[in-house]
Design a protein around this motif. Structure first.
Motif, mmCIF file in Angstrom:
data_model
loop_
_atom_site.group_PDB
_atom_site.id
_atom_site.type_symbol
_atom_site.label_atom_id
_atom_site.label_comp_id
_atom_site.label_asym_id
_atom_site.label_seq_id
_atom_site.Cartn_x
_atom_site.Cartn_y
_atom_site.Cartn_z
ATOM 1 N N GLU A 101 34.603 36.948 33.483
ATOM 2 C CA GLU A 101 35.083 37.754 34.608
ATOM 3 C C GLU A 101 33.945 38.524 35.281
ATOM 4 O O GLU A 101 33.990 39.747 35.438
ATOM 5 C CB GLU A 101 36.180 38.712 34.128
ATOM 6 C CG GLU A 101 37.428 37.981 33.658
ATOM 7 C CD GLU A 101 38.450 38.919 33.037
ATOM 8 O OE1 GLU A 101 38.229 40.154 33.057
ATOM 9 O OE2 GLU A 101 39.458 38.424 32.514
ATOM 10 N N THR A 103 31.008 38.243 38.722
ATOM 11 C CA THR A 103 30.998 37.657 40.055
ATOM 12 C C THR A 103 29.669 37.825 40.784
ATOM 13 O O THR A 103 28.897 38.738 40.510
ATOM 14 C CB THR A 103 32.093 38.307 40.932
ATOM 15 O OG1 THR A 103 31.899 39.730 40.944
ATOM 16 C CG2 THR A 103 33.481 37.985 40.415
ATOM 17 N N LEU A 191 36.747 41.111 40.870
ATOM 18 C CA LEU A 191 37.968 40.302 40.858
ATOM 19 C C LEU A 191 39.210 41.183 40.913
ATOM 20 O O LEU A 191 40.282 40.716 41.312
ATOM 21 C CB LEU A 191 38.015 39.419 39.604
ATOM 22 C CG LEU A 191 36.983 38.292 39.552
ATOM 23 C CD1 LEU A 191 36.950 37.657 38.164
ATOM 24 C CD2 LEU A 191 37.277 37.229 40.612
ATOM 25 N N CYS A 194 40.431 41.338 44.314
ATOM 26 C CA CYS A 194 40.912 40.011 44.730
ATOM 27 C C CYS A 194 42.322 39.736 44.225
ATOM 28 O O CYS A 194 43.058 38.947 44.843
ATOM 29 C CB CYS A 194 39.951 38.931 44.245
ATOM 30 S SG CYS A 194 38.297 39.030 44.992
#
Length: 262
Positions: A101, A103, A191, A194
């Motif tokens: 997890e 990015t 995330l 998102c």
């Protein structure tokens, strides 16, 4: 499908190139680094930063503010009306834990507002793209699909995003203040924003420290998907007139506390 903006296609490609560099390091045995007294995180950060800066300079003449080159004086930055905001590797704890997890984040900021953003999770092979006024998409192994934020319906369980690595009593109090039943959805890195953008959660309250590069790209995705990213200033966090989170409007790059909501 192709994205409606050729520049967004280029930024997505750059983020994937940076992700490839990160994965080369992520897939190694971290114990080797400990013996050599070096950090896999530092190496991955710098490798991704170098790829992104080279890629952006090839497609644009705009200035770049990256976590790995953040020492640009305010007297210089304050004159920028349009620039690239970059976090080469967001989710340090997730990278070290190897839970996937983390990015790569690239945002285009114009007059304090994120107008384009790409969030790429290389270990998950998942990208989120947002373009102001044109929409937001998720890309995975099945291809591109449009995404949109989902409003909370009466009687529905509140789905609230929280950090996998940073929990706080303030989050629990906010859940109680919402009324009704609430479910905490754990996620790492950018995330979290998102998940609201894609309709998988209703809210993401951030009641801890973040920097502008941590949020810029995912902020662009969220707002392009119809969500709001507003400052938590002690007033009603869901008020229609809550001020938007902005960028490069002050010397400090630290964000105030904020709320992502559908």
């Amino acid at each position: 499908m192709a994205l409606p903006d050729p520049l967004a296609e280029k930024i997505l490609a750059i983020s994937k190139q940076a992700g490839d560099k990160i994965m080369e390091i992520y897939e190694k045995d971290f114990a080797i680094y400990e013996k050599e007294d070096t950090s896999p995180l530092t190496e991955a950060d710098l490798a991704a930063h170098n790829v992104i800066v080279a890629g952006l300079e090839a497609v644009s003449h705009l200035p770049i503010l990256s976590e790995e080159s953040a020492d640009i004086p305010w007297d210089e930055r304050r004159g920028w009306d349009k620039y690239w905001l970059v976090d080469p590797l967001d989710g340090t704890k997730e990278f070290i834990k190897k839970n996937g997890e983390f990015t790569v984040n690239i945002a285009l900021i114009e007059n304090g507002k994120p107008v384009m953003g790409v969030v790429y999770a290389p270990a998950l092979k998942r990208s989120y793209i947002g373009i102001d006024g044109q929409g937001a998409w998720i890309e995975n192994e099945a291809g591109f699909a449009p995404i949109s934020a989902k409003k909370h319906a009466d009687g529905e369980v509140w789905k609230v995003v929280g950090s996998r690595s940073h929990q706080s009593p303030e989050i629990q109090k906010l859940l109680e203040d919402l009324g009704g039943e609430a479910e905490l959805v754990a996620m790492g890195s950018s995330l979290k924003l998102c998940l609201v953008a894609s309709g998988e959660a209703h809210l993401y309250p951030r009641l801890g420290p973040t920097s502008e590069w941590d949020t810029g790209a995912a902020h662009a995705v969220a707002t392009a998907a119809g969500a709001k990213v507003t400052v938590l200033d002690g007033a009603n966090p869901l008020a229609e007139d809550a001020p938007d989170l902005t960028y490069n409007q002050k010397e400090s790059v630290l964000n105030p506390y904020f709320l992502v909501s559908a």
